[in-house]
Write a protein that holds these residues in place. Structure first.
Motif, mmCIF file in Angstrom:
data_model
loop_
_atom_site.group_PDB
_atom_site.id
_atom_site.type_symbol
_atom_site.label_atom_id
_atom_site.label_comp_id
_atom_site.label_asym_id
_atom_site.label_seq_id
_atom_site.Cartn_x
_atom_site.Cartn_y
_atom_site.Cartn_z
ATOM 1 N N THR A 122 1.816 -4.934 3.444
ATOM 2 C CA THR A 122 2.892 -4.056 3.866
ATOM 3 C C THR A 122 2.636 -2.679 3.251
ATOM 4 O O THR A 122 1.787 -2.539 2.378
ATOM 5 N N ALA A 123 3.340 -1.700 3.733
ATOM 6 C CA ALA A 123 3.109 -0.332 3.221
ATOM 7 C C ALA A 123 4.390 0.471 3.329
ATOM 8 O O ALA A 123 5.218 0.220 4.202
ATOM 9 N N GLY A 124 4.514 1.439 2.424
ATOM 10 C CA GLY A 124 5.714 2.266 2.384
ATOM 11 C C GLY A 124 5.847 3.156 3.608
ATOM 12 O O GLY A 124 4.898 3.348 4.371
ATOM 13 N N ALA A 125 7.034 3.708 3.754
ATOM 14 C CA ALA A 125 7.337 4.565 4.902
ATOM 15 C C ALA A 125 6.574 5.884 4.850
ATOM 16 O O ALA A 125 6.561 6.646 5.810
ATOM 17 N N THR B 220 -4.891 3.021 -2.518
ATOM 18 C CA THR B 220 -5.919 3.075 -1.455
ATOM 19 C C THR B 220 -6.820 1.851 -1.589
ATOM 20 O O THR B 220 -6.684 1.060 -2.540
ATOM 21 N N LYS B 221 -7.802 1.753 -0.686
ATOM 22 C CA LYS B 221 -8.765 0.638 -0.732
ATOM 23 C C LYS B 221 -9.514 0.612 -2.068
ATOM 24 O O LYS B 221 -9.995 -0.436 -2.499
ATOM 25 N N ASN B 222 -9.639 1.753 -2.732
ATOM 26 C CA ASN B 222 -10.394 1.819 -3.993
ATOM 27 C C ASN B 222 -9.765 0.989 -5.112
ATOM 28 O O ASN B 222 -10.405 0.694 -6.109
ATOM 29 N N VAL C 81 0.840 -1.199 0.000
ATOM 30 C CA VAL C 81 0.000 0.000 0.000
ATOM 31 C C VAL C 81 0.882 1.259 0.000
ATOM 32 O O VAL C 81 1.776 1.388 0.840
ATOM 33 N N GLY C 82 0.599 2.141 -0.949
ATOM 34 C CA GLY C 82 1.359 3.398 -0.982
ATOM 35 C C GLY C 82 1.340 4.009 -2.365
ATOM 36 O O GLY C 82 0.701 3.494 -3.282
ATOM 37 N N SER C 83 2.060 5.107 -2.475
ATOM 38 C CA SER C 83 2.057 5.838 -3.736
ATOM 39 C C SER C 83 3.125 5.313 -4.689
ATOM 40 O O SER C 83 4.232 4.956 -4.261
ATOM 41 N N LYS C 84 2.785 5.327 -5.988
ATOM 42 C CA LYS C 84 3.762 4.882 -6.991
ATOM 43 C C LYS C 84 4.882 5.907 -7.155
ATOM 44 O O LYS C 84 5.902 5.624 -7.774
ATOM 45 N N VAL D 40 -4.902 5.071 5.815
ATOM 46 C CA VAL D 40 -5.058 4.443 4.489
ATOM 47 C C VAL D 40 -4.910 2.922 4.630
ATOM 48 O O VAL D 40 -5.675 2.145 4.047
ATOM 49 N N ILE D 41 -3.962 2.497 5.452
ATOM 50 C CA ILE D 41 -3.744 1.052 5.671
ATOM 51 C C ILE D 41 -4.974 0.450 6.366
ATOM 52 O O ILE D 41 -5.467 -0.608 5.981
ATOM 53 N N GLN D 42 -5.483 1.149 7.386
ATOM 54 C CA GLN D 42 -6.640 0.628 8.129
ATOM 55 C C GLN D 42 -7.877 0.544 7.234
ATOM 56 O O GLN D 42 -8.666 -0.391 7.346
ATOM 57 N N ASP D 43 -8.039 1.496 6.326
ATOM 58 C CA ASP D 43 -9.167 1.460 5.378
ATOM 59 C C ASP D 43 -9.088 0.203 4.502
ATOM 60 O O ASP D 43 -10.106 -0.426 4.209
#
Ligand code: F3S
Length: 281
Positions: A259-262, A241-243, A214-217, A268-271
Motif C-alpha cells: 500500500t502507499a500513502g496519498a 523507495t525501492k532502495n 511506501v511513502g515518506s515518513k 515510486v510504487i512501480q519501481d
C-alpha cells in the motif's frame, strides 16, 4: 510470491490536483517560482519540482516577487493576509477537503461551541484550521490525551478531525466524547480517500504475510497506514523507495501486500514492484 497492490495506493484526489495545478501552469508563472514548504509530503515529488527550477522556502521574509505556491495542506490566515500585501502571484493548491474541515470548524465556532480537533497540533493543516477560529481549539492527538482532558461540562463542544486521521481511533474518540459531554456536535472530516486507503490496508494486512507501506515518513497519512498495518501484521515495513527493500525480508514468503500513502507517486510504487519481481527470478 504473490504481490498484491492496494487499489487505492498512491495519489489521492487532492494531491493529484495540487501536482497538476503546478505542472499545468509552470511555464506561465511569474518567476521566480517558490513553494512554501513541501507541496505534498513526499521527497520524490518535491525533488522533481526542484529540478524544474522551483525553490522550496520555509520562511517568507525574503519572498517579495514572482510566484508563491501554497501547499495542499493550506495556510494560516495571518500569513495569507501578509502575502496578499506583497507583489506576488499566489497559486493556492489547498485541497478542497481541507477547506471543508476549516469551514466545519468555523461553523462550530460560530455556534458558540468550544472546538476540539482530533489531530496533530504541529501539522500545517491543523494550524490553518485553528487559525480560522482565533486559535481557540483544544487539539488532542491521541485517545489517551482525550481521556485525561478535563472538559468543562457546562460548555457546548464541537468535534472535528484531521483529514488523514485513523478512522477507527476517531470512531473511539467520538464514542468517548459522547459519553463524557452532554452537548457535543460532531463533524467527521476524515476525507474519503483516507478512509478507503485505511480500510484496504487493514484487509491486506490480514491476508498477506508481509506488508510494504511506501511513502515518506513526513507524510501523516502514510504514517497512519503504517501504524494500522503494523498493529495487525508485525511483518510490516515502511519504505520510502525501492532502495530500502531488504532481500532477507522475503525469504520463504508467499504473499506480499503493498500500500502507499496519498502523496506517494505511482512511479515510486512501480519501481518497488519491479524490484520485487526481480528478486523472485
Ligand atoms: Fe485532500 Fe484527503 Fe488527499 S484531504 S489532500 S484528498 S488525503
Amino acid at each position: 510470491m504473490v504481490i498484491t497492490l492496494a487499489k487505492t495506493a498512491g495519489f489521492c484526489f487532492g494531491v493529484k490536483r495540487a501536482v497538476e495545478m503546478v505542472e499545468n501552469s509552470l511555464g506561465e508563472l511569474p518567476q521566480p517560482v517558490r513553494m512554501y514548504g513541501y507541496l505534498v509530503h513526499n521527497e520524490e515529488v518535491v525533488n522533481k519540482f526542484i529540478k524544474k527550477g522551483i525553490q522550496v522556502v520555509n520562511s517568507l521574509e525574503r519572498v517579495r516577487s514572482g510566484t508563491l505556491i501554497i501547499t495542499a495542506h493550506g495556510i494560516d490566515l495571518e500569513t495569507k493576509a501578509e502575502l496578499q500585501k506583497r507583489d506576488l502571484f499566489i497559486l493556492d493548491t489547498t485541497c478542497p477537503l481541507v477547506k471543508d474541515a476549516q469551514t466545519r470548524a468555523c461553523q462550530l465556532f460560530n455556534e458558540g461551541r468550544q472546538v476540539i480537533i482530533f489531530g496533530d497540533a504541529n501539522h500545517q493543516e491543523i494550524k490553518a484550521i485553528n487559525d480560522r477560529i482565533n486559535q481557540t481549539a483544544i487539539i488532542l492527538s491521541s485517545l489517551g490525551e482525550l481521556n485525561q482532558f478535563n472538559f468543562d461540562l457546562s460548555k457546548k463542544y464541537g468535534l472535528i478531525s484531521q483529514t488523514t486521521q485513523n478512522t477507527q481511533k476517531f470512531k473511539q474518540a467520538k464514542e468517548m466524547l459522547r459519553r463524557k459531554i452532554k452537548d457535543i456536535k460532531i463533524f467527521d472530516t476524515i476525507c474519503l480517500a483516507t478512509e478507503e486507503r485505511q480500510n484496504e490496508a487493514r484487509e491486506l494486512a490480514q491476508k498477506c504475510e508481509i506488508i510494504l507501506v511506501v511513502g515518506s515518513k513526513t507524510s501523516a497519512n502514510t504514517t497512519r497506514l503504517y501504524e494500522i498495518c503494523l498493529a495487525i501484521n508485525p511483518q510490516t515495513y515502511f519504505i520510502q523507495t525501492k532502495n530500502n527493500l531488504q532481500i532477507e525480508w522475503f525469504k520463504g514468503v508467499r504473499s506480499v501486500g503493498i500500500t502507499a500513502g496519498a502523496s506517494t507517486p505511482n512511479w515510486v510504487i512501480q519501481d518497488v514492484i519491479k524490484e520485487l519481481a526481480k528478486s523472485k527470478e
